[in-house]
Design a protein around this motif. Structure first.
Motif, PDB file in Angstrom:
ATOM      1  N   GLY A  88       3.541  12.273   6.043  1.00 25.39           N
ATOM      2  CA  GLY A  88       2.323  12.581   6.797  1.00 25.39           C
ATOM      3  C   GLY A  88       1.075  12.367   5.970  1.00 25.39           C
ATOM      4  O   GLY A  88       0.086  11.796   6.441  1.00 25.39           O
ATOM      5  N   ALA A  89       1.099  12.816   4.708  1.00 24.70           N
ATOM      6  CA  ALA A  89      -0.059  12.646   3.822  1.00 24.70           C
ATOM      7  C   ALA A  89      -0.307  11.166   3.538  1.00 24.70           C
ATOM      8  O   ALA A  89      -1.460  10.707   3.519  1.00 24.70           O
ATOM      9  CB  ALA A  89       0.154  13.414   2.522  1.00 24.70           C
ATOM     10  N   ILE A  90       0.760  10.406   3.333  1.00 24.25           N
ATOM     11  CA  ILE A  90       0.618   8.970   3.066  1.00 24.25           C
ATOM     12  C   ILE A  90       0.083   8.267   4.314  1.00 24.25           C
ATOM     13  O   ILE A  90      -0.803   7.416   4.227  1.00 24.25           O
ATOM     14  CB  ILE A  90       1.965   8.362   2.605  1.00 24.25           C
ATOM     15  N   ALA A  91       0.599   8.617   5.479  1.00 22.42           N
ATOM     16  CA  ALA A  91       0.130   8.009   6.731  1.00 22.42           C
ATOM     17  C   ALA A  91      -1.358   8.253   6.921  1.00 22.42           C
ATOM     18  O   ALA A  91      -2.114   7.341   7.270  1.00 22.42           O
ATOM     19  CB  ALA A  91       0.917   8.560   7.922  1.00 22.42           C
ATOM     20  N   GLU A  92      -1.786   9.478   6.667  1.00 24.12           N
ATOM     21  CA  GLU A  92      -3.203   9.815   6.836  1.00 24.12           C
ATOM     22  C   GLU A  92      -4.071   9.054   5.848  1.00 24.12           C
ATOM     23  O   GLU A  92      -5.103   8.500   6.208  1.00 24.12           O
ATOM     24  CB  GLU A  92      -3.392  11.317   6.652  1.00 24.12           C
ATOM     25  N   GLU A  93      -3.640   9.008   4.601  1.00 27.47           N
ATOM     26  CA  GLU A  93      -4.428   8.317   3.572  1.00 27.47           C
ATOM     27  C   GLU A  93      -4.576   6.828   3.877  1.00 27.47           C
ATOM     28  O   GLU A  93      -5.651   6.254   3.708  1.00 27.47           O
ATOM     29  CB  GLU A  93      -3.779   8.490   2.206  1.00 27.47           C
ATOM     30  N   LEU A  94      -3.504   6.209   4.312  1.00 26.43           N
ATOM     31  CA  LEU A  94      -3.526   4.765   4.551  1.00 26.43           C
ATOM     32  C   LEU A  94      -4.004   4.397   5.952  1.00 26.43           C
ATOM     33  O   LEU A  94      -4.212   3.227   6.246  1.00 26.43           O
ATOM     34  CB  LEU A  94      -2.134   4.165   4.312  1.00 26.43           C
ATOM     35  N   GLN A 128       0.828  -1.210   0.000  1.00 22.94           N
ATOM     36  CA  GLN A 128       0.000   0.000   0.000  1.00 22.94           C
ATOM     37  C   GLN A 128       0.862   1.261   0.000  1.00 22.94           C
ATOM     38  O   GLN A 128       0.517   2.248  -0.650  1.00 22.94           O
ATOM     39  CB  GLN A 128      -0.948   0.003   1.199  1.00 22.94           C
ATOM     40  N   VAL A 129       1.970   1.218   0.701  1.00 20.56           N
ATOM     41  CA  VAL A 129       2.883   2.367   0.708  1.00 20.56           C
ATOM     42  C   VAL A 129       3.460   2.575  -0.696  1.00 20.56           C
ATOM     43  O   VAL A 129       3.531   3.708  -1.183  1.00 20.56           O
ATOM     44  CB  VAL A 129       4.003   2.196   1.757  1.00 20.56           C
ATOM     45  N   LEU A 130       3.834   1.468  -1.363  1.00 16.74           N
ATOM     46  CA  LEU A 130       4.349   1.587  -2.727  1.00 16.74           C
ATOM     47  C   LEU A 130       3.305   2.218  -3.651  1.00 16.74           C
ATOM     48  O   LEU A 130       3.609   3.122  -4.431  1.00 16.74           O
ATOM     49  CB  LEU A 130       4.749   0.216  -3.286  1.00 16.74           C
ATOM     50  N   VAL A 131       2.066   1.742  -3.558  1.00 15.66           N
ATOM     51  CA  VAL A 131       1.006   2.276  -4.413  1.00 15.66           C
ATOM     52  C   VAL A 131       0.751   3.748  -4.094  1.00 15.66           C
ATOM     53  O   VAL A 131       0.586   4.568  -5.000  1.00 15.66           O
ATOM     54  CB  VAL A 131      -0.277   1.430  -4.265  1.00 15.66           C
ATOM     55  N   ALA A 132       0.752   4.098  -2.812  1.00 19.45           N
ATOM     56  CA  ALA A 132       0.522   5.491  -2.415  1.00 19.45           C
ATOM     57  C   ALA A 132       1.664   6.397  -2.889  1.00 19.45           C
ATOM     58  O   ALA A 132       1.439   7.565  -3.208  1.00 19.45           O
ATOM     59  CB  ALA A 132       0.357   5.591  -0.899  1.00 19.45           C
ATOM     60  N   ALA A 133       2.887   5.858  -2.938  1.00 19.19           N
ATOM     61  CA  ALA A 133       4.041   6.654  -3.366  1.00 19.19           C
ATOM     62  C   ALA A 133       4.142   6.744  -4.890  1.00 19.19           C
ATOM     63  O   ALA A 133       4.904   7.548  -5.412  1.00 19.19           O
ATOM     64  CB  ALA A 133       5.324   6.056  -2.794  1.00 19.19           C
ATOM     65  N   ASP A 134       3.338   5.960  -5.587  1.00 21.73           N
ATOM     66  CA  ASP A 134       3.377   5.927  -7.048  1.00 21.73           C
ATOM     67  C   ASP A 134       2.408   6.953  -7.628  1.00 21.73           C
ATOM     68  O   ASP A 134       1.507   6.632  -8.391  1.00 21.73           O
ATOM     69  CB  ASP A 134       3.026   4.524  -7.551  1.00 21.73           C
ATOM     70  N   ARG A 135       2.569   8.195  -7.219  1.00 17.77           N
ATOM     71  CA  ARG A 135       1.683   9.281  -7.661  1.00 17.77           C
ATOM     72  C   ARG A 135       2.482  10.535  -7.938  1.00 17.77           C
ATOM     73  O   ARG A 135       3.549  10.749  -7.377  1.00 17.77           O
ATOM     74  CB  ARG A 135       0.670   9.598  -6.563  1.00 17.77           C
ATOM     75  N   GLU A 136       1.910  11.352  -8.777  1.00 14.64           N
ATOM     76  CA  GLU A 136       2.478  12.679  -9.026  1.00 14.64           C
ATOM     77  C   GLU A 136       1.438  13.706  -8.654  1.00 14.64           C
ATOM     78  O   GLU A 136       0.275  13.535  -9.002  1.00 14.64           O
ATOM     79  CB  GLU A 136       2.877  12.832 -10.496  1.00 14.64           C
ATOM     80  N   PRO A 137       1.748  14.740  -7.975  1.00 11.60           N
ATOM     81  CA  PRO A 137       3.058  15.007  -7.410  1.00 11.60           C
ATOM     82  C   PRO A 137       3.314  14.107  -6.200  1.00 11.60           C
ATOM     83  O   PRO A 137       2.386  13.596  -5.581  1.00 11.60           O
ATOM     84  CB  PRO A 137       2.964  16.472  -6.988  1.00 11.60           C
ATOM     85  N   ALA A 138       4.587  13.950  -5.911  1.00  7.42           N
ATOM     86  CA  ALA A 138       4.983  13.144  -4.749  1.00  7.42           C
ATOM     87  C   ALA A 138       4.408  13.770  -3.489  1.00  7.42           C
ATOM     88  O   ALA A 138       4.203  14.980  -3.410  1.00  7.42           O
ATOM     89  CB  ALA A 138       6.507  13.076  -4.671  1.00  7.42           C
ATOM     90  N   ARG A 139       4.142  12.915  -2.508  1.00 13.44           N
ATOM     91  CA  ARG A 139       3.571  13.392  -1.243  1.00 13.44           C
ATOM     92  C   ARG A 139       4.495  13.062  -0.093  1.00 13.44           C
ATOM     93  O   ARG A 139       5.321  12.161  -0.183  1.00 13.44           O
ATOM     94  CB  ARG A 139       2.200  12.756  -1.032  1.00 13.44           C
TER      95      ARG A 139
END
Length: 189
Positions: free
Chosen positions: A62-68, A48-59
């Motif tokens: 904190g944003a990834i932690a909140e989303e997941l 899930q972290v890989l998928v969340a990091a596979d976006r533009e613009p990069a985040r």
């Protein structure tokens, strides 16, 4: 035995319980995901972290932690592990040097793509009782429901929601049942 809408599904309260349905699907998905993703650092969460990091613009983290819905400290360890095996990089955020943006390496992008495809086969198997159109509809409905729930999470006070529902149910049970007609008293003699 026929269901409430004339179908062939037996009438059984558990079959109508959303928690039971979601639990069965979740456990089946988790077993498949563990088998498919278990060798990644963090297993399904690492994916899930890989998928969340596979976006533009990069985040940032904190944003990834909140989303997941992952604790920031736990996410830091997950990213450390993914970085150690060369799947992600942290780089300073040009807008805020104290913040780190999480991006995929080329190996991370390839790994995420391969795992996404394999996991899709697991999900297709899980949804094999549905037609392609029904599976698409279910995914769309779940996506819409999950996005709506995500905006409510964290619920400010889930206890208040449960208490309000319980109070409403309790008050409804305490009310005297409405009379279906006026009872006639026997005429005095």
């Amino acid at each position: 035995m026929s269901g409430p809408r004339g179908g062939d599904t037996p009438t059984d309260p558990i079959n109508d319980d959303l928690g039971w349905m979601l639990g069965v699907l979740f456990r089946a998905h988790l077993r498949g995901a563990e088998h498919t993703l278990g060798d990644l650092p963090g297993g399904p969460r690492g994916y899930q972290v890989l998928v969340a990091a596979d976006r533009e613009p990069a985040r940032n983290q904190g944003a990834i932690a909140e989303e997941l819905g992952i604790d920031r400290t736990v996410l830091t360890y997950l990213i450390d592990d993914l970085e150690r095996v060369g799947l992600v990089l942290r780089r300073p955020d040009p807008a805020d040097r104290r913040s780190r943006l999480v991006t995929l390496t080329e190996a991370g992008r390839q790994t995420a793509g391969q795992r996404r495809e394999t996991l899709r086969h697991v999900e297709d198997h899980l949804l094999s009782a549905l037609s392609t159109e029904e599976a698409g509809t279910l995914r769309a409905l779940l996506r819409r429901t999950a996005c709506a729930a995500q905006t409510l999470d964290p619920v400010t006070d889930l206890c208040e929601v449960v208490e309000a529902a319980t109070d409403h149910h309790t008050r409804a049970r305490r009310r005297p049942a409405p009379r279906s007609g006026t009872a006639r008293r026997p005429a005095p003699q």
